[in-house]
Design a protein around this motif. Structure first.
Motif, PDB file in Angstrom:
ATOM      1  N   THR A 154      89.913 -26.401  -8.860  1.00  0.00           N
ATOM      2  CA  THR A 154      89.101 -26.299  -7.760  1.00  0.00           C
ATOM      3  C   THR A 154      88.671 -24.858  -7.785  1.00  0.00           C
ATOM      4  O   THR A 154      89.096 -24.185  -8.498  1.00  0.00           O
ATOM      5  N   LEU A 172      88.360 -23.181  -0.486  1.00  0.00           N
ATOM      6  CA  LEU A 172      87.557 -24.419  -1.244  1.00  0.00           C
ATOM      7  C   LEU A 172      86.270 -24.213  -1.148  1.00  0.00           C
ATOM      8  O   LEU A 172      85.618 -24.361  -0.184  1.00  0.00           O
ATOM      9  N   ALA A 174      85.141 -29.022  -6.106  1.00  0.00           N
ATOM     10  CA  ALA A 174      86.314 -29.714  -6.871  1.00  0.00           C
ATOM     11  C   ALA A 174      85.646 -30.028  -7.885  1.00  0.00           C
ATOM     12  O   ALA A 174      84.548 -30.582  -8.053  1.00  0.00           O
TER      13      ALA A 174
END
Lengths: 95, 187, 978
Positions: free
Chosen positions: C374, C380, C383
């Motif tokens: 990731t 985040l 991915a």
């Protein structure tokens, strides 16, 4: 733990004071020829079983009865609770 | 007659009453107390006198809420007898004469502090201070238990919202504090 | 933009807005939010730093199993570290800070640790700080201590109170999800006394997190309806915000109720929390299950969380962690999250499923493959997916849900040595057969992971627990799917795939520990610290076990679990202490003269629970010694009075009372005349002195026995033991009367003159000689007891009245004694006078001394049996060289003789091998004008007059002393009998 008091029913073990092996009831005869040895064993030698054990508990915050509690030291299961006075009499103790 | 002025267990000249929304905690300074223990071999005679005095022999865990003398079970062959102090200042002497050699009588008036706890929130208060199954106890149940590390007798009286607590007199202040803080917590 | 990630629906109250701050920044949320859901609603994913590497972390879960989102909640004295944002209920004015950072949360200076992660692997502490040894205390430990720990303490006293309480029930139900609610309905309708406890503030468990229906209503609506019915049942007690923390012996459970944690400050007098001790005849554990994550490279970035948590945030809290969400799953449940979020308008980047037979969707892409890495420094962003066909894909997403299957919450089933067993169908441990007595498990906690299974299981468990016969009622129609899962624990070939996110344990650490020989799961735990953080590895342990099993070539059940221990979730020390803190740590016992002594300005000392007057300072006295010296001299010269109520008193009655005393005391009592008192020494059965006191014979069959203050309880217990267990047919009755009587010592040459003014009878030496006792009256009729006994060595009495009259009697004594300048004295003066007389007290009866040591060897009657008499004759306790109680005085009157110092021969070496004895009690004797002491000396009876060295190297004491009789004052005892 819960101790099922023979007179009062289930009571929290926190109300009791523990003394250990109920063999302490079997106090030797002071006039026996082997009194010194007997008292030494009475005072110092205890079984320490992993399993069923007869123990003395005092209902300090309750009715002040000494009880003989048969307890499994591994599982804490209690199979029998008697008044120590009855047990002592049954063993022939008197006065 | 002597001129010595007694103090209540909380150290006052009059009994203390504390009221909350659903709880009243009243120091009861009017009790004379004496313990009665059956002599060995005289249990039957002792029971007979108890029955005459109270109407019944208090069974283990029970009280007989008789008037003027009431009694509850303390331990095997041992009972506490209570009566109004006003009329029974010398309760122990009276009982000693009554039981004769069938029982050992010991004056207990000075050993205890007594609180009458009443009100709708009484069971809630009890749950915060002791392990007794208060909601399952009925009038006439009398159990010894621990409150704030103190050995106390808790007696359920006739009225459903009334318990009487007898605690060690020297710790009256600590016991009172415990009951008051619990009353605040459940009020 | 406020609450940018708030969705429609949910169970929050949008009419009630709560303002709160996190790290100084103001936000808003709604009632019904947790801190975590409110932060997510505001687009805050970064909530904490990890323990070791200070990696940026966000929430992993939506429940009490949370390892990452720990904050310092509240400010000032109420600041609470390590609080899980996922369980902290939002309220207006909530104040929280992130923790375990140096600098700000976004720029944590300790994040440097992450760069050195190759050095900080499993066992790092054990390997690195071993050498050189001297560096540990001075260098390593301070640095580690400074860096260790998570949140910080306020270091102020907690201003809130905590209660303890006790509850009884026929049936305790732990968990109010579908299984718990159905069990409660079944038992409640049958009239059973039920307690239903749930750690959440909203009852319903997973039903609040799902979109499934029960019958014709939503799961949440069904739960609400069940609650309405349960509330109408007087036999059911519903306890939300209550975590059952442990299953103890015989149906005792501990539970913490958070009464005020959801409020800004607790209401006046109300506790913050209550620790309940629950006595349950039967228990149903319906604690649900916890989803487990999957380990892959960089699986710890803020935004990556359990798929079920994403679902909870969306359905219950109307929040999405981001507008774009991806799912990584090994089972069908992950797809449910994707469908729910999609329905709420969230973009599903893709569902990545490791299974070839994954269900397809019309609404979003489903990829067969694995997430392999990731990106995103503080949250985040992308991915990386390696598809089964070998192709790589990059998914843009701000949140990623992991679904690795569900672990039944077996914790509580193991608190009594129980061991869970493996269920291959759901690839998880389920409760074994060895449950705590009286416990039945239902629903997801039992491995029944469907809603229908939970409802059925709840009803069946209630019937089983209550012994109810008959068929189960018809259950409402609901979701009843099998789990369909392919066990998948971690992605191969990762360097930093996190298992335990709170303690920063990676897949690599587990492999390293195996490589270094740690084969037992308990060793793995200690070596890597996997599962040792505040969350106790609720989301991480299974992954570690699976990897361990794989490496060892064993099955997971062969590896087994570590032992689950209480508490279930972190528990504040405050609630374990309850009200017992500060002045209320233990109850106080006040003497009958307490009020009067307070008026006199007495200084009090705690003796056991008693508060006793230690001395009574007078104007102009600047040191305690001045006061004590005055009290001693005044008593010895005229008369003093001291409250001795604290001594234990036991009423001993019955025709065998004297025979009983003959058993408990080593000396004889059978021949004691009525109206007389005798000193008694009590031995333990091993011949060591236990306690001493007096027994006053008030009648043929009535004694009053006194004990020392400290031993009142143990001595009474011992007496009951002797009575009930050893001599059950003795006619003897015991009862404590310690508090029934106010008892005062009146001591000194004028004591008789003083008391004659108060008592109603002749107490001349002929009428009331030394050691006499009687029931009397005083002041014209009040019942009282009088004993002519003396601890001070003077002509002295102890007088007792019913406690209520104690205050009045003290005032009466002071009035009557004014002409003799009667002086109240405290425990210090009492101590000085008893040392001057050589009376043994607690320091001498110290659990090692025999009657012989105490100079009372001849008191042990050989004509009768008493407790301790036989063993006191043992060879080792007798013969030459035994310690013997002696008096000790300095050769130079200016020298001290401190207690605890040891005696050495005058010209001998000073070392332990040549130790001759020791000082037990010491004081300054105002009567003699120098220090005196009593102590024990080898063969002391034969060494009177010897000069010795008294040393205490530790306190640099080295003085020459002379051994004397312990009776410093009036050795013949003439004053006593005057």
């Amino acid at each position: 733990m819960i101790i099922d008091h023979p007179l009062l029913g289930p009571r929290d073990a926190a109300e009791f004071t523990y003394m250990g092996d109920a063999k302490l009831i079997d106090r030797p005869d002071w006039q026996s020829d082997t009194a010194a040895q007997d008292f030494y064993e009475y005072g110092y030698l205890r079984d320490n079983p992993a399993g069923w054990h007869e123990e003395l508990w005092f209902h300090e915050a309750g009715d002040r009865s000494w009880l003989v509690v048969t307890r499994n030291t591994v599982t804490h299961e209690i199979s029998k609770v008697e008044l120590a006075r009855d047990v002592a009499r049954a063993k022939g103790r008197s006065k | 007659m002597h001129d010595l002025q007694p103090l209540t267990a909380l150290g006052g000249t009059t009994a203390q009453i504390d009221s909350f929304a659903h709880i009243t905690i009243a120091e009861n300074d009017g009790l004379a107390l004496a313990s009665v223990a059956a002599r060995l071999g005289h249990e039957a005679a002792c029971h007979k006198t108890l029955k005459k005095l109270l109407g019944a022999v208090p069974a283990p865990g029970k009280a007989v809420l008789h008037d003027p003398e009431a009694g509850f079970w303390m331990g095997p062959d041992q009972w506490m007898i209570g009566a109004p102090r006003e009329t029974h200042e010398l309760l122990a002497d009276t009982l000693d004469a009554l039981f004769g050699k069938t029982a050992s009588v010991t004056e207990q008036t000075g050993a205890w502090v007594c609180f009458d706890v009443t009100g709708l929130a009484m069971p809630d208060l009890c749950e915060r201070v002791c392990a007794l199954p208060i909601r399952k106890m009925a009038a006439g149940d009398a159990q010894r238990t621990m409150i704030h590390q103190l050995g106390c007798f808790v007696i359920r009286r006739e009225s459903a919202d009334h318990i009487r607590i007898l605690g060690p007199r020297a710790s009256a202040g600590s016991l009172h504090h415990t009951l008051i803080t619990a009353a605040h917590a459940v009020a | 933009m406020t609450q940018m990630n708030r969705l429609a629906g949910g169970q929050i109250d949008r009419n009630k807005t709560c303002k709160f701050t996190f790290d100084g920044k103001a936000y808003t949320g709604h009632q019904g939010d947790t801190l975590a859901s409110a932060l997510l609603a505001n687009g805050v994913r970064l909530m904490g730093r990890s323990f070791k590497y200070h990696r940026p972390r966000g929430v992993l879960t939506a429940g009490s199993e949370e390892p990452n989102a720990l904050v310092e909640l509240r400010a000032g004295a109420r600041q609470e570290p390590n609080t899980r944002a996922t369980t902290a209920e939002l309220y207006d004015g909530l104040f929280a800070k992130s923790q375990n950072r140096l600098g700000s949360l976004k720029f944590d200076l300790l994040a440097i640790n992450d760069r050195f992660s190759n050095f900080l692997t499993a066992g790092f502490y054990y390997k690195t700080f071993m050498w050189p040894a001297a560096f540990w205390e001075k260098l390593y430990e301070p640095i580690i201590r400074n860096a260790a720990g998570l949140g910080s303490l306020s270091l102020e006293d907690d201003p809130d109170v905590y209660d303890k309480g006790f509850l009884h029930c026929d049936l305790l139900i732990i968990g109010a999800g579908p299984a718990g609610l159905m069990a409660a309905l079944t038992a409640g309708r049958a009239g059973t006394d039920v307690i239903l406890a749930d750690e959440d503030f909203a009852v319903g468990g997973r039903l609040n997190s799902e979109t499934l229906t029960i019958g014709d209503q939503s799961g949440a609506a069904w739960a609400a309806q069940a609650m309405t019915e349960l509330r109408s049942l007087p036999n059911v007690r519903i306890m939300p915000r209550t975590t059952v923390i442990g299953a103890f012996d015989h149906g005792i459970y501990g539970a913490v109720e958070r009464v005020s944690d959801h409020m800004h400050t607790p209401d006046a007098g109300k506790p913050r929390q209550i620790l309940w001790r629950l006595y349950a005849k039967q228990t149903i554990l319906a604690a649900g299950a916890i989803e487990r994550p999957i380990a892959f490279e960089n699986n710890d970035r803020p935004g990556i969380m359990l798929a079920s948590a994403l679902r909870t945030y969306a359905n219950r809290f109307a929040v999405t962690a981001d507008k774009r969400v991806a799912i990584f799953t090994n089972n069908d449940d992950g797809h449910r999250t994707a469908a729910d979020l999609h329905a709420k308008g969230v973009k599903i980047s893709a569902v990545v499923d490791v299974r070839p037979d994954a269900p397809r969707s019309m609404d979003y892409e489903v990829l067969q493959g694995e997430v392999v890495d990731t990106k995103g420094r503080l949250g985040l962003t992308f991915a990386e997916v390696k598809q089964a066909d070998g192709n790589m894909r990059t998914l843009e997403c701000g949140a990623l849900g992991m679904s690795g299957g569900w672990n039944p919450n077996v914790h509580m089933t193991c608190h009594q040595r129980g061991r869970p067993v493996w269920n291959a169908d759901i690839a998880a441990f389920v409760p074994g057969a060895d449950l705590p007595a009286g416990m039945v498990v239902a629903g997801a906690a039992n491995g029944d992971l469907s809603t229908a299974g939970a409802l059925r299981g709840g009803a069946a468990a209630a019937k089983q627990a209550l012994g109810l016969k008959g068929r189960l009622p018809t259950m409402p129609e609901t979701e009843d799917k099998p789990i369909n899962l392919k066990p998948f624990w971690y992605v191969e070939g990762c360097s930093r795939a996190w298992l335990d996110q709170q303690n920063d344990v990676t897949v690599k650490d587990v492999k390293l520990s195996h490589q270094e020989g740690f084969r037992s799961v308990e060793h793995l735990k200690r070596y890597t610290t996997l599962g040792m953080a505040t969350d106790q590895g609720k989301t991480s342990n299974m992954g570690g076990l699976a990897i361990m099993a794989e490496l060892a070539g064993k099955t997971i059940p062969e590896v087994g679990t570590t032992i689950f221990r209480p508490p279930y979730t972190p528990t504040a020390i405050g609630v374990l202490g309850g009200r017992h803190r500060g002045q209320e740590f233990h109850p106080k016992r006040l003497t009958p003269s307490h009020r009067w002594a307070t008026e006199q300005g007495a200084i009090f000392v705690e003796v056991g629970n008693w508060l006793r007057a230690q001395w009574f300072p007078r104007k102009g006295e600047t040191t305690w010694r001045e006061s004590v010296d005055r009290e001693v001299l005044a008593t010895r010269n005229s008369v003093g009075v001291c409250d001795v109520t604290t001594l234990g008193k036991v009423d001993v009655q019955g025709t065998d009372a004297a025979a009983f005393l003959n058993k408990i005391y080593c000396n004889g009592f059978a021949l004691l005349a009525v109206g007389k008192t005798r000193y008694g020494l009590m031995l333990r059965e091993d011949g060591i002195a236990m306690d001493d006191g007096t027994a006053a014979r008030l009648a043929e069959d009535h004694f009053v026995v006194t004990t020392t203050t400290a031993n009142a309880l143990p001595v009474y217990r011992h007496m009951e033991f002797v009575r009930q267990c050893l001599y059950p047919d003795m006619d003897v009755q015991l009862i404590s009367t310690t508090e029934a009587w106010a008892q005062y010592a009146v001591a000194g040459p004028n004591s008789r003159n003083l008391l004659s003014k108060i008592v109603d009878q002749d107490i001349s030496n002929d009428a009331f000689p030394f050691m006499a006792c009687a029931n009397i009256t005083i002041c014209g009729g009040l019942r009282a007891r009088l004993f002519r006994i003396s601890f001070s060595g003077e002509l002295a009495y102890e007088i007792a009245v019913p406690t209520a009259y104690g205050d009045a009697l003290m005032r009466k004594i002071m009035d009557a004694g004014a002409e003799f300048d009667v002086t109240p004295y405290g425990t210090e003066a009492l101590g000085v006078m008893r040392i001057e007389k050589g009376h043994a007290a607690g320091n001498e009866l110290n659990g090692t001394t025999t009657a012989l040591n105490l100079g009372m060897g001849r008191m042990v009657s050989k004509k009768k049996d008493s407790i301790g008499s036989t063993l006191s004759e043992r060879e080792g306790l007798n013969g030459d060289g035994q310690l013997y109680q002696v008096g000790i005085k300095p050769v130079d009157a200016n020298d001290p003789v401190p207690a605890g110092a040891h005696l050495m021969n005058a010209d001998g070496p000073i070392d332990a091998a040549h130790d001759q004895g020791y000082v037990t009690s010491a004081c300054f004797s105002p009567n003699l004008g120098h220090a005196i002491a009593i102590g024990f000396l080898k063969d002391g009876a034969n060494r009177m007059g010897e000069t010795m060295q008294l040393v205490s190297p530790l306190t640099r004491v080295h003085v020459d002393v002379e051994i004397t009789s312990a009776h410093f004052i009036d050795p013949e005892g003439e004053r006593l009998r005057a």
